[in-house]
Design a protein around this motif. Sequence first.
Motif, mmCIF file in Angstrom:
data_model
loop_
_atom_site.group_PDB
_atom_site.id
_atom_site.type_symbol
_atom_site.label_atom_id
_atom_site.label_comp_id
_atom_site.label_asym_id
_atom_site.label_seq_id
_atom_site.Cartn_x
_atom_site.Cartn_y
_atom_site.Cartn_z
ATOM 1 N N ASN A 172 -10.329 0.563 -3.732
ATOM 2 C CA ASN A 172 -11.265 0.906 -2.794
ATOM 3 C C ASN A 172 -10.971 2.031 -1.907
ATOM 4 O O ASN A 172 -11.676 2.440 -1.192
ATOM 5 C CB ASN A 172 -12.062 -0.129 -2.250
ATOM 6 C CG ASN A 172 -12.608 -1.228 -3.179
ATOM 7 O OD1 ASN A 172 -13.091 -0.782 -4.337
ATOM 8 N ND2 ASN A 172 -12.573 -2.580 -2.728
ATOM 9 N N LYS A 173 -9.450 1.973 -1.730
ATOM 10 C CA LYS A 173 -9.124 3.050 -1.042
ATOM 11 C C LYS A 173 -9.271 2.691 0.320
ATOM 12 O O LYS A 173 -9.451 3.506 1.430
ATOM 13 C CB LYS A 173 -9.536 4.578 -1.307
ATOM 14 C CG LYS A 173 -9.539 5.097 -2.664
ATOM 15 C CD LYS A 173 -8.033 5.363 -2.882
ATOM 16 C CE LYS A 173 -8.021 5.967 -4.396
ATOM 17 N NZ LYS A 173 -6.602 6.010 -4.880
ATOM 18 N N SER A 174 -9.085 1.531 0.619
ATOM 19 C CA SER A 174 -9.372 1.125 2.206
ATOM 20 C C SER A 174 -7.966 1.617 2.847
ATOM 21 O O SER A 174 -6.825 1.467 2.426
ATOM 22 C CB SER A 174 -9.172 -0.360 2.278
ATOM 23 O OG SER A 174 -10.368 -1.163 1.618
ATOM 24 N N ARG A 175 -8.085 1.900 4.241
ATOM 25 C CA ARG A 175 -6.795 2.493 5.056
ATOM 26 C C ARG A 175 -6.858 1.665 6.225
ATOM 27 O O ARG A 175 -7.767 0.892 6.742
ATOM 28 C CB ARG A 175 -7.404 3.848 5.563
ATOM 29 C CG ARG A 175 -7.443 4.719 4.167
ATOM 30 C CD ARG A 175 -7.295 6.149 4.610
ATOM 31 N NE ARG A 175 -7.272 7.192 3.475
ATOM 32 C CZ ARG A 175 -6.686 8.233 3.695
ATOM 33 N NH1 ARG A 175 -6.574 9.042 4.690
ATOM 34 N NH2 ARG A 175 -6.775 9.101 2.483
ATOM 35 N N VAL A 216 -0.379 7.190 3.612
ATOM 36 C CA VAL A 216 -0.986 8.645 3.434
ATOM 37 C C VAL A 216 -1.069 9.311 4.933
ATOM 38 O O VAL A 216 -1.147 10.443 4.641
ATOM 39 C CB VAL A 216 -2.676 8.320 3.279
ATOM 40 C CG1 VAL A 216 -2.725 7.689 1.985
ATOM 41 C CG2 VAL A 216 -3.373 7.510 4.265
ATOM 42 N N GLY A 230 0.809 -1.267 -0.059
ATOM 43 C CA GLY A 230 0.043 0.012 0.057
ATOM 44 C C GLY A 230 0.850 1.201 -0.062
ATOM 45 O O GLY A 230 2.045 1.170 0.038
ATOM 46 N N THR A 231 0.241 2.389 0.179
ATOM 47 C CA THR A 231 0.665 3.721 -0.074
ATOM 48 C C THR A 231 0.434 4.325 1.445
ATOM 49 O O THR A 231 -0.513 4.392 1.766
ATOM 50 C CB THR A 231 0.170 4.542 -1.114
ATOM 51 O OG1 THR A 231 0.266 3.825 -2.420
ATOM 52 C CG2 THR A 231 0.891 5.750 -1.278
ATOM 53 N N GLU A 271 -3.040 2.901 2.763
ATOM 54 C CA GLU A 271 -3.866 3.111 1.955
ATOM 55 C C GLU A 271 -3.763 1.884 0.899
ATOM 56 O O GLU A 271 -2.636 1.652 0.292
ATOM 57 C CB GLU A 271 -4.187 4.194 0.979
ATOM 58 C CG GLU A 271 -5.548 4.441 0.413
ATOM 59 C CD GLU A 271 -5.672 5.615 -0.389
ATOM 60 O OE1 GLU A 271 -5.095 6.141 -1.444
ATOM 61 O OE2 GLU A 271 -6.467 6.606 0.490
ATOM 62 N N THR A 272 -4.657 0.891 0.977
ATOM 63 C CA THR A 272 -4.245 -0.550 0.435
ATOM 64 C C THR A 272 -4.770 -0.883 -0.916
ATOM 65 O O THR A 272 -4.107 -1.657 -1.736
ATOM 66 C CB THR A 272 -4.607 -1.720 1.390
ATOM 67 O OG1 THR A 272 -5.918 -1.605 1.530
ATOM 68 C CG2 THR A 272 -3.800 -1.518 2.752
ATOM 69 N N SER A 273 -5.760 -0.528 -1.497
ATOM 70 C CA SER A 273 -6.547 -1.160 -2.530
ATOM 71 C C SER A 273 -7.187 0.043 -3.458
ATOM 72 O O SER A 273 -7.110 1.237 -3.168
ATOM 73 C CB SER A 273 -7.489 -2.005 -2.351
ATOM 74 O OG SER A 273 -8.441 -1.677 -1.566
#
Length: 97
Positions: free
Chosen positions: A74-77, A60, A57-58, A70-72
């Motif tokens: 879908n912007k899951s955190r 944030v 992920g990235t 932030e992993t997918s």
Amino acid sequence: MGDANQLLGAFGPFILMMVAFYFLFIRPQKKKEKQIKDMRENLKVGDEIITIGGIKGTIVLIKEDYLVLETSGNKSRVDLMKWGVNSVVVDKEDLKS
């Protein structure tokens, strides 16, 4: 004088073994731990990372002892402790290996 040589002869192999153990096992491990610690201290927002569990992920948000990842699509955190970071993705080729 003879006692000193006898003592050195008795403990000499043990001392050499300890020195070899230090240079073969302890020193490389400490060097690797230092590199990992430096990598975790130099994380910044926008870095793409891989966690110890294999999640990519990235970053944030970064706090003192944790970060938000932030992993997918879908912007899951996910909140993640800094010690859970395994590596920073420098090049997309890193993901293939």
